[in-house]
Structures are given as C-alpha cells and as structure tokens.
Write an enzyme that holds these catalytic residues in place. Sequence first.
Site, PDB file in Angstrom:
ATOM      1  N   TYR A  61       5.082  61.993  32.421  1.00  0.00           N
ATOM      2  CA  TYR A  61       4.384  62.118  31.127  1.00  0.00           C
ATOM      3  C   TYR A  61       5.059  63.210  30.314  1.00  0.00           C
ATOM      4  O   TYR A  61       5.367  64.280  30.851  1.00  0.00           O
ATOM      5  CB  TYR A  61       2.910  62.488  31.340  1.00  0.00           C
ATOM      6  CG  TYR A  61       2.007  61.346  30.951  1.00  0.00           C
ATOM      7  CD1 TYR A  61       2.025  60.854  29.644  1.00  0.00           C
ATOM      8  CD2 TYR A  61       1.175  60.739  31.872  1.00  0.00           C
ATOM      9  CE1 TYR A  61       1.227  59.788  29.281  1.00  0.00           C
ATOM     10  CE2 TYR A  61       0.368  59.671  31.513  1.00  0.00           C
ATOM     11  CZ  TYR A  61       0.401  59.197  30.216  1.00  0.00           C
ATOM     12  OH  TYR A  61      -0.380  58.149  29.858  1.00  0.00           O
ATOM     13  N   GLU A  63       4.162  63.891  26.600  1.00  0.00           N
ATOM     14  CA  GLU A  63       3.648  63.889  25.218  1.00  0.00           C
ATOM     15  C   GLU A  63       4.186  65.103  24.477  1.00  0.00           C
ATOM     16  O   GLU A  63       4.195  66.213  25.004  1.00  0.00           O
ATOM     17  CB  GLU A  63       2.119  63.910  25.225  1.00  0.00           C
ATOM     18  CG  GLU A  63       1.539  62.558  25.565  1.00  0.00           C
ATOM     19  CD  GLU A  63       0.022  62.530  25.547  1.00  0.00           C
ATOM     20  OE1 GLU A  63      -0.601  63.438  24.984  1.00  0.00           O
ATOM     21  OE2 GLU A  63      -0.540  61.580  26.108  1.00  0.00           O
ATOM     22  N   ASP A 207      14.432  48.350   7.244  1.00  0.00           N
ATOM     23  CA  ASP A 207      14.244  47.978   8.649  1.00  0.00           C
ATOM     24  C   ASP A 207      15.527  47.257   9.058  1.00  0.00           C
ATOM     25  O   ASP A 207      15.749  46.103   8.699  1.00  0.00           O
ATOM     26  CB  ASP A 207      13.022  47.066   8.772  1.00  0.00           C
ATOM     27  CG  ASP A 207      12.799  46.587  10.200  1.00  0.00           C
ATOM     28  OD1 ASP A 207      13.718  46.709  11.039  1.00  0.00           O
ATOM     29  OD2 ASP A 207      11.706  46.066  10.480  1.00  0.00           O
ATOM     30  N   THR A 233      15.528  48.629  15.949  1.00  0.00           N
ATOM     31  CA  THR A 233      15.301  48.425  17.380  1.00  0.00           C
ATOM     32  C   THR A 233      16.632  48.701  18.069  1.00  0.00           C
ATOM     33  O   THR A 233      17.694  48.651  17.450  1.00  0.00           O
ATOM     34  CB  THR A 233      14.830  46.996  17.717  1.00  0.00           C
ATOM     35  OG1 THR A 233      15.737  46.068  17.145  1.00  0.00           O
ATOM     36  CG2 THR A 233      13.439  46.750  17.198  1.00  0.00           C
ATOM     37  N   LYS A 236      18.603  44.663  20.023  1.00  0.00           N
ATOM     38  CA  LYS A 236      19.130  43.423  19.435  1.00  0.00           C
ATOM     39  C   LYS A 236      20.654  43.546  19.397  1.00  0.00           C
ATOM     40  O   LYS A 236      21.279  43.646  20.442  1.00  0.00           O
ATOM     41  CB  LYS A 236      18.501  43.186  18.063  1.00  0.00           C
ATOM     42  CG  LYS A 236      16.989  42.981  18.129  1.00  0.00           C
ATOM     43  CD  LYS A 236      16.401  42.533  16.814  1.00  0.00           C
ATOM     44  CE  LYS A 236      14.929  42.232  16.891  1.00  0.00           C
ATOM     45  NZ  LYS A 236      14.056  43.419  16.795  1.00  0.00           N
ATOM     46  N   ARG A 242      14.957  47.741  25.375  1.00  0.00           N
ATOM     47  CA  ARG A 242      13.953  47.297  24.408  1.00  0.00           C
ATOM     48  C   ARG A 242      13.217  48.513  23.847  1.00  0.00           C
ATOM     49  O   ARG A 242      12.566  49.248  24.607  1.00  0.00           O
ATOM     50  CB  ARG A 242      12.990  46.368  25.150  1.00  0.00           C
ATOM     51  CG  ARG A 242      11.993  45.629  24.342  1.00  0.00           C
ATOM     52  CD  ARG A 242      11.490  44.438  25.135  1.00  0.00           C
ATOM     53  NE  ARG A 242      12.564  43.478  25.290  1.00  0.00           N
ATOM     54  CZ  ARG A 242      12.902  42.568  24.374  1.00  0.00           C
ATOM     55  NH1 ARG A 242      12.237  42.468  23.249  1.00  0.00           N
ATOM     56  NH2 ARG A 242      13.910  41.748  24.591  1.00  0.00           N
TER      57      ARG A 242
HETATM   58  N1  DSN Z   1      10.810  38.904  17.034  1.00  0.00           N
HETATM   59  C1  DSN Z   1      12.035  39.486  16.553  1.00  0.00           C
HETATM   60  C2  DSN Z   1      13.035  38.460  16.184  1.00  0.00           C
HETATM   61  O1  DSN Z   1      13.192  37.527  16.956  1.00  0.00           O
HETATM   62  O2  DSN Z   1      13.692  38.558  15.159  1.00  0.00           O
HETATM   63  C3  DSN Z   1      11.783  40.436  15.484  1.00  0.00           C
HETATM   64  O3  DSN Z   1      10.819  41.339  15.874  1.00  0.00           O
END
Ligand code: DSN
Length: 420
Positions: A61, A63, A207, A233, A236, A242
């Site tokens: 933990y 925080e 974003d 993110t 990707k 993730r």
């Molecule tokens: N669900 C994702 C995508 O496939 O683009 C975006 O959050």
Amino acid sequence: MMSLAEDSISRVPLAQRDPEVAAALKAEQKRQQDNLIMIASENLVSRAVLEAQGSVLTNKYAEGYPGARYYGGCSYVDRAEELARTRALQIFGAEHVNVQPHSGTSANMAVYLALLKPGDRLLGMDLSHGGHLTHGSKVNISGRYYDAYSYGVDRGSNLIDLEQVRARALEVRPKLVIAGASSYPRQIDFAGFKDLAAEVGAIFMVDMAHTAGLIAAGVHPSPVGLADIITATTHKTFRGPRGGLILSRKDYASCIDKAVFPGLQGGPLMHVIAAKAVAFKEAQQPEFVTYQEKVLSNAKSLAAALTELGFDLVTGGTDTHLVLVDLRRKKISGNEAERLFEEVQITANKNIIPYDPKGANDPSGIRLGTPTLTSRGMGSEEMVKIAAIIGAAIDNRNDRLFLDQLKKEVNLLTSEFPVY
Ligand code: DSN
C-alpha cells in the site's frame, strides 16, 4: 492441494493451487499466439514488463506520492514511482506527470474532477464519430455529471473540420475542450484546437491514449506544449502495462495530483507503476522508434492492400496505427465480420463509423490496428497477406472448406512469429 491454513503464504505454483485459473491463463496465451490480433487498442508487453507487473509490489500500500506517503515501508516503491515519473517526463518533455491513474478512464475522470464542477460544460468528440466514452457520452459519468456537448467529423470527408469544431465551441462556450479519439485514423491538429479553445476561454485537454507510443517515439505530432492537460494509456501503442497517466503544465500539477489521490483513487497499483517504469525505459531505446515507424508503415500497407481489394476506408486511409473499414460496400455488418474473422483466427472489433445508418450494437464498420502484429515482428509483406485473407474470408464467407483453408494460412503466419 494443500489447504490455505497449512500453507498460508503459499509457495505452491498456480497450476497446482488453482488449476482452473491456470488453464484459463494457458488457453489465453495460446489464443494470443494462434490469432492475428488486430484490435487497435491492444499490444504485447515485453517479458520485463510482465515480470515487473507480476511482482511483489502488488503487496504494497502506498497512498500518497513518493516521499509523502500514508504508509511505512515505501522506500522501494518510491524508487519505482520516481523512475516512472522521471522517465515519462524525459520521454514526453512535459512539466509534470502523474503515473498513478489505474486506466485511461481514471485519468480522464481525475482531470474532470480537478478542473470542473458538476454541471460545468465540456466539449469532446462524438463517440459515434470516433471519440471516446469518457469524452461526454450520455451513458458515461462524463456525460451525466457534466454538461457535455460534442463535435463530429465532416459529413463528406469524415475528417475533423476545425472550422466546424470552432463554430460548435463558440455556440457551446465550454469550460473544457477535449481532443483525442479511439477510432479516428488521422492526425489531429492540436495547434488548431489550442487556438479555438483559447478563443472561447476553455482549458484544452488532449486524450492521446491511442497514439501515446507514436508520440513518444516522435513519429506523430505531440500535443505537449499545446494542451494544458494530456491524458494517456500505457498499454496501447505505448506497449506497456495496462494503465493511465496524466501530463500537465506545472501550474496544474497540484490540482491534478490531488484529484488522482485522494480525490478519485486510493492506493496506487505499485506493481503496475513499476511496470510502467520499465515500459518507459523501453520507450527510451532507439528500437522503440523503429518499432513505432513500423506500426505506421504497416498500417499504411494494410490500408493500401485493403483499398486495392475494394474496401472503403473511412477518410480513405490512415496516418496512425489503425484503419477504420466501412463494410457497407461488402454487404456485411460489423458483427458478422467480427464473427467471421474469429473463425479464421483474426481478432478485431466491430466499430461504428461516422453517420452510421446502423447502431452501435451492429455497426457498419470494423477497426483494424497494427501494434500487436508489429510487436510480433510482422511487416509490410504480412500486412498484404492479411488483407488478402480478410478479403477472401468476406468474399467466401459461406464456404466452410475455404474458410478452413484461410485458417491454415493464418496458422502458418502466426507460427512464424511467436509471441513469447
Ligand atoms: N476501449 C478502448 C479502445 O478500444 O479504443 C478505448 O478505451
């Protein structure tokens, strides 16, 4: 199997402790190996990232933030988080970063919590035109707690027309303008967005979840220096674990950090933050640039080969890692195509296209991405083969024997490019 009482801190391996979960994991690993994964938002992490994420840091933990935690024993997790922060700042050249968001959605929610009050107005890209659920969709908290409006793409070109966005911004007068998308295959003019946000006195957020890896490698324009706040993110195109992150100017640092913790989240996922640090180190290597260049060139090869086979692509092509195929000319729906591809071991997702005459449950498009295939080492030659398999599958969708033959072609390709 030994009972938990006999062996409370179990040293028994997973396969023995829980054969059912172990079997699911093994089957998933085989699925990833045997299928051509073309979901644009997915990728394959390195062994090093897997190792960090599956580590003892999951036990901790922490925080708070490095040097200011609410728990003892944080010196090593502090080190991991500092490494993640320092590397992220070096990569993107931003003034501040928060690496704690559990996901892209958490990152976006933290930004809204930091900058908006419930009922404040935001303007984002319409989900049905390629935006994201968290950019103001009425079924999402972003569209329920905030007064959300959207802009779309031009009806003829399917491109974002900045004049149309500007007109919408002047009409709506939002407090926050969001640029960024999940199924828009073209570059977004961040400078143009900055200007129109400034004109209406709005804060400008990007974003970049989908394009973060391309941007980190410098093969796609960066919003850093243009946007006030940037969310991303790490799993990707970025090819890490993730999770999410938030970049901002220094003057937003304190309100963003307070919004992430204690505003929205409790204990950070320190094992994931360690894995983010590893992924950031990987992104600082020269091979990362080569990889991202190949993600782009593969997407272009795939787009060209599909076009050659008579497929309509939304916007006519791509400058990113994804293509959005309009299936109407091929007289097959997104659902049918997704299922058909699965039969030949190609994994993709049905996707709504701009001005789709059908709904999101069975839309007219399919989204195809190249990050995972590129991580396996595939190149332009394979993209042309895969486009041919896709075309042949659609043209012969009712011929069982032919589809079996295509599956064998896929098996041949996947066996040549092992995953782990
Ligand atoms: N669900 C994702 C995508 O496939 O683009 C975006 O959050």
